[in-house]
Design a protein around this motif. Sequence first.
Motif, short mmCIF file in Angstrom:
data_model
loop_
_atom_site.label_atom_id
_atom_site.label_comp_id
_atom_site.label_asym_id
_atom_site.label_seq_id
_atom_site.Cartn_x
_atom_site.Cartn_y
_atom_site.Cartn_z
N GLN A 239 75.18 74.19 76.38
CA GLN A 239 74.47 75.45 76.56
C GLN A 239 74.39 76.25 75.26
OE1 GLN A 239 75.30 77.39 80.60
NE2 GLN A 239 77.04 75.99 80.42
N LEU A 240 75.45 76.15 74.46
CA LEU A 240 75.47 76.92 73.21
C LEU A 240 74.48 76.36 72.20
CD1 LEU A 240 76.69 79.22 71.62
CD2 LEU A 240 78.61 77.72 70.99
N VAL A 241 74.37 75.03 72.10
CA VAL A 241 73.44 74.47 71.13
C VAL A 241 72.01 74.81 71.51
CG1 VAL A 241 72.98 72.17 72.12
CG2 VAL A 241 73.11 72.45 69.65
N ARG A 242 71.75 75.00 72.79
CA ARG A 242 70.42 75.42 73.23
C ARG A 242 70.16 76.86 72.79
NH1 ARG A 242 66.17 73.45 73.16
NH2 ARG A 242 65.68 72.33 75.04
N MET A 250 67.92 68.86 74.39
CA MET A 250 69.36 68.77 74.57
C MET A 250 69.72 68.13 75.90
SD MET A 250 72.46 69.49 73.60
CE MET A 250 73.82 68.90 74.57
N TYR A 251 70.41 66.99 75.84
CA TYR A 251 71.01 66.40 77.03
C TYR A 251 72.45 66.87 77.06
CZ TYR A 251 67.35 62.91 77.97
OH TYR A 251 66.19 62.29 78.31
N ALA A 252 72.84 67.57 78.11
CA ALA A 252 74.20 68.09 78.17
C ALA A 252 74.88 67.64 79.44
CB ALA A 252 74.19 69.60 78.08
N ASP A 253 76.06 68.20 79.70
CA ASP A 253 76.82 67.81 80.87
C ASP A 253 77.20 69.03 81.66
OD1 ASP A 253 78.66 66.73 82.68
OD2 ASP A 253 80.27 67.00 81.25
N PRO A 254 76.97 69.05 82.99
CA PRO A 254 77.43 70.18 83.78
C PRO A 254 78.92 70.05 83.97
CG PRO A 254 76.54 68.52 85.20
CD PRO A 254 76.42 68.01 83.78
N GLU A 260 74.08 66.67 91.39
CA GLU A 260 73.52 67.92 91.89
C GLU A 260 73.85 69.09 90.97
OE1 GLU A 260 75.26 65.78 93.62
OE2 GLU A 260 73.79 65.00 95.07
N GLU A 261 75.12 69.14 90.51
CA GLU A 261 75.51 70.20 89.59
C GLU A 261 74.81 70.04 88.25
OE1 GLU A 261 77.27 72.97 90.04
OE2 GLU A 261 77.21 72.41 92.15
N ALA A 262 74.56 68.80 87.87
CA ALA A 262 73.84 68.55 86.61
C ALA A 262 72.45 69.16 86.66
CB ALA A 262 73.74 67.05 86.36
N VAL A 263 71.76 68.95 87.77
CA VAL A 263 70.42 69.50 87.91
C VAL A 263 70.47 71.03 87.86
CG1 VAL A 263 68.45 69.74 89.46
CG2 VAL A 263 69.54 67.50 89.17
N ARG A 264 71.43 71.62 88.57
CA ARG A 264 71.53 73.08 88.60
C ARG A 264 71.77 73.65 87.20
NH1 ARG A 264 75.02 72.03 93.16
NH2 ARG A 264 73.87 72.30 95.13
N LEU A 265 72.69 73.00 86.47
CA LEU A 265 73.00 73.49 85.13
C LEU A 265 71.79 73.38 84.22
CD1 LEU A 265 75.14 74.48 83.05
CD2 LEU A 265 75.48 72.08 82.49
N CYS A 266 71.09 72.25 84.28
CA CYS A 266 69.93 72.05 83.42
C CYS A 266 68.87 73.12 83.68
CB CYS A 266 69.32 70.67 83.68
SG CYS A 266 70.21 69.33 82.89
N VAL A 267 68.59 73.34 84.94
CA VAL A 267 67.56 74.31 85.30
C VAL A 267 67.98 75.71 84.87
CG1 VAL A 267 66.34 75.38 87.22
CG2 VAL A 267 66.65 72.89 87.18
N ALA A 268 69.24 76.07 85.13
CA ALA A 268 69.71 77.42 84.83
C ALA A 268 69.80 77.66 83.32
CB ALA A 268 71.08 77.65 85.47
N ALA A 269 70.20 76.64 82.56
CA ALA A 269 70.44 76.83 81.13
C ALA A 269 69.25 76.43 80.27
CB ALA A 269 71.68 76.03 80.71
N GLY A 270 68.17 75.95 80.89
CA GLY A 270 67.01 75.55 80.11
C GLY A 270 67.23 74.25 79.36
N LEU A 271 68.15 73.41 79.85
CA LEU A 271 68.36 72.10 79.25
C LEU A 271 67.28 71.16 79.77
CD1 LEU A 271 72.24 71.96 79.58
CD2 LEU A 271 70.86 72.93 77.76
N GLN A 272 67.18 69.98 79.18
CA GLN A 272 65.99 69.18 79.43
C GLN A 272 66.22 67.82 80.06
OE1 GLN A 272 64.81 70.23 75.31
NE2 GLN A 272 62.76 70.22 76.16
N GLY A 273 67.44 67.49 80.40
CA GLY A 273 67.63 66.20 81.03
C GLY A 273 69.08 65.90 81.34
N ILE A 274 69.29 64.75 81.96
CA ILE A 274 70.62 64.31 82.41
C ILE A 274 70.90 62.93 81.85
CG2 ILE A 274 71.96 63.62 84.44
CD1 ILE A 274 70.36 65.74 86.01
N VAL A 275 72.10 62.74 81.37
CA VAL A 275 72.59 61.41 81.00
C VAL A 275 73.69 61.06 82.00
CG1 VAL A 275 73.60 59.94 79.24
CG2 VAL A 275 72.08 61.80 78.57
N SER A 276 73.48 60.04 82.80
CA SER A 276 74.41 59.69 83.87
C SER A 276 74.98 58.30 83.66
CB SER A 276 73.67 59.72 85.22
OG SER A 276 74.49 59.20 86.25
#
Length: 376
Positions: A239-242, A250-254, A260-276
Motif C-alpha cells: 500500500q505504501l509503494v502505491r 503493484m502486486y501486493a498481499d492482503p 477474498e481479502e486480497a480482492v478487498r485490499l486491492c480494491v480499497a488500496a487501488g492495487l492492480q492485481g493478485i499473486v496467488s
Amino acid sequence: MAQPKADVVVVPPAAMPEPDIAAELDALAARSSPSPTTTSGAAPAAARPPLVVVGHRGSGMNALAAAPEDPRARGGDVRENTLRSFNAAAAAAGVAYVEFDVQVTKDGCPVIFHDNFIYTEENGEISGKRVTDLDLDEFLSYGPQRNQEKAGKPLLRKLKDGRILRWEARSEDALCTLREAFEGVDRRVGFNVELKFDDNLAYTEAALAAALRAVLEVVFEHAGGRPVIFSSFQPDAAQLVRKLQDKYPMYADPRRNSLEEAVRLCVAAGLQGIVSEVRAILRQPAAVAKIKEAKLSLMTYGQLNNVPEVVYVQHLMGVDGVIVDRVLEIAEAVSAFPAAAGESGSSEGGGRCERLGTAAAAGTPSFSTPEMSFHY
C-alpha cells in the motif's frame, strides 16, 4: 506479449493439504472449457490474451536438495538472481518477465537476493548474517566475484528443513545490485520486482518508506522503457509503494491467506492485481471470475507451475501469468496454447487437459514422480 497488470500476493494457509492434482485437473479443465455448455464465465479462446511466462529468480531457482536423477527438478542450473540467470531467461522465446527479490543493504543500496540471511563458512565455523544488516561491499564479498583475482567468501544456503548446504551452481555468477540488473539485462524482458521484507520483523512506516524510496530511486533513474511491476508479501509495503508512486503497477498481499481479502485490499488500496500460490486457485476456481469482475489481474507461483498441464488449465481459467522455474519447458508449452485452446473449444461437452505436444487422448494427464515431488 501482453503486459499483465500487477498488485497482490496471497499465500494459502500453511496447513493446506496437498490436493489430488490428477483428479482436480480433469474436473477443472472441463469446468474451464470455453465450449457453449460451460458456466465458468471464461472468455472464448479467441478472446483470451496470451499467458505471460515469468522466469522465477531468472532462469529458475537453485533447488540444492533436488533429486539428482531428475536434472529438471533442480530448477535453474545458473546461479539464481544474477545477471547471467536473468539473461538466460531473456534469451528464451516467450518469456516476458523475470522475477527477483530486492532487499536494501544497511547503507541504502537495493540488492537482489531471496533469503533473509546469507551464510558462509570461515575457519570451520558456519555463520549467518541478515542481508539488510550488511553494507554493500560486504554483501558483494560473498560467492563468485566479478574480479577473478579476488576470492569471495564461500556461499552456503540454509534449507527449510534446517540443513545448511554449500551453494554451488553449474553456471556461476556474482551477486548483483538492482542497478546492475537494469544496466546489464536484455531490455526485451520486463522486471517483476518483489519487495522483500522479513515476516519475522515488525517494520515501522518510516523504515518501510526508507527502503521503498531507495528502490524507487533506482527504478526511476534506470528503468527507461522497460516494463516494471512490483509485488510484495508485505501488505503495508504494497500500500505504501502505491502512495509513493503511481507510474508502475503493484502486486501486493492482503492478510496473506485469503483470496477474498486480497480482492478487498486491492480494491480499497487501488492495487492492480493478485499473486496467488497456484493451489489456492486450483481449489477455488470460482475465485478467478470474482477477481476478474473486480478488474484485477491474476498471476500465480508455486511448484505446480512447473507442470505444463497445470499451467494450461490456468490459461483456460483466465489466469494472466505464471511464475515458473522450468522456464524453457513452460515457455515452449505456452507457445502452443492458442491452438490447444481452440481444439478444446470446438468439442461439445467440455474439454479435457491433454498432454501438450501429443495427439489428443482420453483420460487424466499423467505425472511423473519428479513432477509431483518438486519442491520450492
